[in-house]
Design a protein around this motif. Structure first.
Motif, mmCIF file in Angstrom:
data_model
loop_
_atom_site.group_PDB
_atom_site.id
_atom_site.type_symbol
_atom_site.label_atom_id
_atom_site.label_comp_id
_atom_site.label_asym_id
_atom_site.label_seq_id
_atom_site.Cartn_x
_atom_site.Cartn_y
_atom_site.Cartn_z
ATOM 1 N N ALA A 1 0.919 -1.336 -0.215
ATOM 2 C CA ALA A 1 0.018 -0.091 -0.478
ATOM 3 C C ALA A 1 0.947 1.121 -0.069
ATOM 4 O O ALA A 1 0.598 2.244 -0.401
ATOM 5 N N GLU A 2 1.814 1.473 0.860
ATOM 6 C CA GLU A 2 3.021 2.036 0.741
ATOM 7 C C GLU A 2 3.593 2.678 -0.687
ATOM 8 O O GLU A 2 3.623 4.113 -0.831
ATOM 9 N N ARG A 3 4.191 2.285 -0.926
ATOM 10 C CA ARG A 3 4.202 2.026 -2.785
ATOM 11 C C ARG A 3 3.379 2.227 -3.198
ATOM 12 O O ARG A 3 3.431 3.252 -4.367
ATOM 13 N N ALA A 4 2.156 1.952 -3.264
ATOM 14 C CA ALA A 4 1.383 2.028 -4.042
ATOM 15 C C ALA A 4 0.700 4.057 -3.733
ATOM 16 O O ALA A 4 0.293 4.503 -5.151
ATOM 17 N N ALA A 5 1.060 3.752 -2.394
ATOM 18 C CA ALA A 5 0.326 5.342 -2.703
ATOM 19 C C ALA A 5 1.549 6.167 -3.171
ATOM 20 O O ALA A 5 1.181 7.550 -3.756
ATOM 21 N N VAL A 6 3.003 5.772 -3.038
ATOM 22 C CA VAL A 6 3.731 6.950 -2.863
ATOM 23 C C VAL A 6 4.247 6.488 -4.307
ATOM 24 O O VAL A 6 4.354 7.732 -5.618
ATOM 25 N N ALA A 7 3.397 6.176 -5.619
ATOM 26 C CA ALA A 7 3.532 5.648 -7.026
ATOM 27 C C ALA A 7 2.119 6.953 -7.536
ATOM 28 O O ALA A 7 2.491 7.284 -8.269
ATOM 29 N N THR A 8 1.628 7.005 -6.874
ATOM 30 C CA THR A 8 0.410 7.585 -7.626
ATOM 31 C C THR A 8 0.681 8.803 -7.058
ATOM 32 O O THR A 8 0.638 9.812 -7.796
ATOM 33 N N ALA A 9 1.555 9.427 -5.887
ATOM 34 C CA ALA A 9 1.735 10.531 -5.337
ATOM 35 C C ALA A 9 2.615 11.395 -5.868
ATOM 36 O O ALA A 9 2.539 12.272 -6.599
ATOM 37 N N VAL A 10 4.041 10.316 -7.017
ATOM 38 C CA VAL A 10 4.973 11.075 -7.708
ATOM 39 C C VAL A 10 3.837 11.218 -8.837
ATOM 40 O O VAL A 10 4.409 12.030 -9.731
ATOM 41 N N GLY A 11 3.134 10.453 -9.669
ATOM 42 C CA GLY A 11 2.348 10.693 -10.895
ATOM 43 C C GLY A 11 1.545 11.835 -10.383
ATOM 44 O O GLY A 11 1.459 12.708 -11.794
ATOM 45 N N LEU A 12 0.832 12.447 -9.905
ATOM 46 C CA LEU A 12 0.504 14.067 -9.668
ATOM 47 C C LEU A 12 1.808 15.019 -9.199
ATOM 48 O O LEU A 12 0.868 16.105 -8.985
ATOM 49 N N GLY A 13 2.438 14.671 -9.216
ATOM 50 C CA GLY A 13 3.921 15.724 -9.019
ATOM 51 C C GLY A 13 4.085 15.692 -7.795
ATOM 52 O O GLY A 13 4.539 17.238 -7.805
ATOM 53 N N HIS A 14 3.549 15.371 -6.552
ATOM 54 C CA HIS A 14 4.530 15.026 -5.150
ATOM 55 C C HIS A 14 5.893 15.148 -5.417
ATOM 56 O O HIS A 14 6.053 13.397 -5.340
ATOM 57 N N ARG A 15 6.683 15.132 -4.368
ATOM 58 C CA ARG A 15 7.470 14.772 -4.627
ATOM 59 C C ARG A 15 8.361 14.439 -2.526
ATOM 60 O O ARG A 15 9.476 14.299 -2.438
ATOM 61 N N ARG A 16 8.019 15.706 -1.633
ATOM 62 C CA ARG A 16 7.498 15.312 -0.760
ATOM 63 C C ARG A 16 6.591 14.964 0.435
ATOM 64 O O ARG A 16 5.658 16.129 0.582
ATOM 65 N N PHE A 17 6.698 14.205 0.931
ATOM 66 C CA PHE A 17 5.841 13.781 2.517
ATOM 67 C C PHE A 17 5.941 14.247 3.648
ATOM 68 O O PHE A 17 7.699 14.278 3.905
ATOM 69 N N VAL A 18 5.480 15.027 4.831
ATOM 70 C CA VAL A 18 5.891 14.991 5.740
ATOM 71 C C VAL A 18 5.227 14.073 6.773
ATOM 72 O O VAL A 18 5.909 13.816 7.789
ATOM 73 N N ALA A 19 3.851 13.309 5.966
ATOM 74 C CA ALA A 19 3.511 11.633 6.907
ATOM 75 C C ALA A 19 2.977 11.086 5.976
ATOM 76 O O ALA A 19 1.834 11.172 5.252
ATOM 77 N N VAL A 20 3.175 10.023 7.122
ATOM 78 C CA VAL A 20 2.512 8.401 5.994
ATOM 79 C C VAL A 20 1.206 7.694 7.067
ATOM 80 O O VAL A 20 2.120 7.683 8.282
ATOM 81 N N ALA A 21 -0.084 7.385 6.678
ATOM 82 C CA ALA A 21 -0.205 6.995 8.035
ATOM 83 C C ALA A 21 -0.800 5.492 7.526
ATOM 84 O O ALA A 21 -0.981 5.563 6.299
ATOM 85 N N ILE A 22 -0.161 4.103 8.574
ATOM 86 C CA ILE A 22 -0.954 3.338 7.305
ATOM 87 C C ILE A 22 -1.833 2.591 8.127
ATOM 88 O O ILE A 22 -1.660 1.871 9.438
ATOM 89 N N VAL A 23 -2.913 1.826 7.372
ATOM 90 C CA VAL A 23 -4.112 1.359 8.642
ATOM 91 C C VAL A 23 -3.829 -0.368 7.777
ATOM 92 O O VAL A 23 -4.259 -0.357 7.163
ATOM 93 N N ALA A 24 -4.164 -1.805 8.489
ATOM 94 C CA ALA A 24 -3.700 -2.279 8.795
ATOM 95 C C ALA A 24 -3.857 -3.436 9.561
ATOM 96 O O ALA A 24 -3.381 -2.927 11.171
ATOM 97 N N GLY A 25 -4.584 -4.814 9.485
ATOM 98 C CA GLY A 25 -4.215 -5.531 11.203
ATOM 99 C C GLY A 25 -4.928 -5.326 11.689
ATOM 100 O O GLY A 25 -5.374 -4.008 12.203
ATOM 101 N N ASP A 26 -4.793 -6.464 13.128
ATOM 102 C CA ASP A 26 -5.833 -6.178 14.060
ATOM 103 C C ASP A 26 -4.816 -5.920 15.657
ATOM 104 O O ASP A 26 -5.070 -4.694 16.288
ATOM 105 N N ALA A 27 -2.945 -5.449 15.555
ATOM 106 C CA ALA A 27 -2.361 -4.743 15.838
ATOM 107 C C ALA A 27 -1.999 -3.903 14.542
ATOM 108 O O ALA A 27 -1.571 -4.083 13.612
ATOM 109 N N PRO A 28 -1.323 -2.251 15.161
ATOM 110 C CA PRO A 28 -0.758 -1.665 14.329
ATOM 111 C C PRO A 28 0.879 -2.312 13.323
ATOM 112 O O PRO A 28 1.466 -3.215 14.271
#
Ligand SMILES: [Zn+2]
Length: 131
Positions: free
Chosen positions: A55-82
């Motif tokens: 999921a993280e790399r999918a988000a990065v690929a989409t963001a870069v395709g939209l012209g974004h090159r700097r990220f401040v934070a990433v949220a990851i939702v999965a699992g019974d525990a983080p």
């Protein structure tokens, strides 16, 4: 200033679109871009397992395709525990800067673990250090 609630909500929503028929482990990731945009991605599995995409790399690929090159934070939702990003995703994220990593349990979102990316990937390959 990161709107953490909005960022987590984006990760929660994109997780519902996860294509994970083999592991049944759905993951949603959302990036807070430098300009305040949110870009999300989900994991995409493949019958040829090594071709699956986190999921993280999918988000990065989409963001870069939209012209974004700097990220401040990433949220990851999965699992019974983080869960934290895999090693490969840590390196891919670091390419676009150190950032807050917010990991949220998927069930009731009651568990939240927070890290700095650089703490999750000490001595990662960092182009900024090489410049
Ligand atoms: Zn990964």
């Amino acid at each position: 200033m990161v709107d953490e609630a909005a960022l987590i909500q984006a990760a929660v929503e994109v997780r519902q679109k996860s294509y994970s028929p083999y592991s049944r482990f759905a993951v949603g990731a959302a990036l807070w871009c430098e300009d305040g945009s949110i870009v999300a991605g989900c994991n995409v599995e493949n019958g040829s397992f090594p071709l699956s995409l986190c999921a993280e790399r999918a988000a990065v690929a989409t963001a870069v395709g939209l012209g974004h090159r700097r990220f401040v934070a990433v949220a990851i939702v999965a699992g019974d525990a983080p869960v934290t990003p895999c090693g490969g995703c840590r390196q891919v994220l670091l390419e676009f800067g150190d950032m807050d990593v917010i990991c949220i349990s998927a069930g009731d979102h009651s568990r939240v673990d927070r890290y700095r990316l650089r703490d999750l990937l000490p001595h990662g390959f960092d182009l900024e250090e090489l410049r």
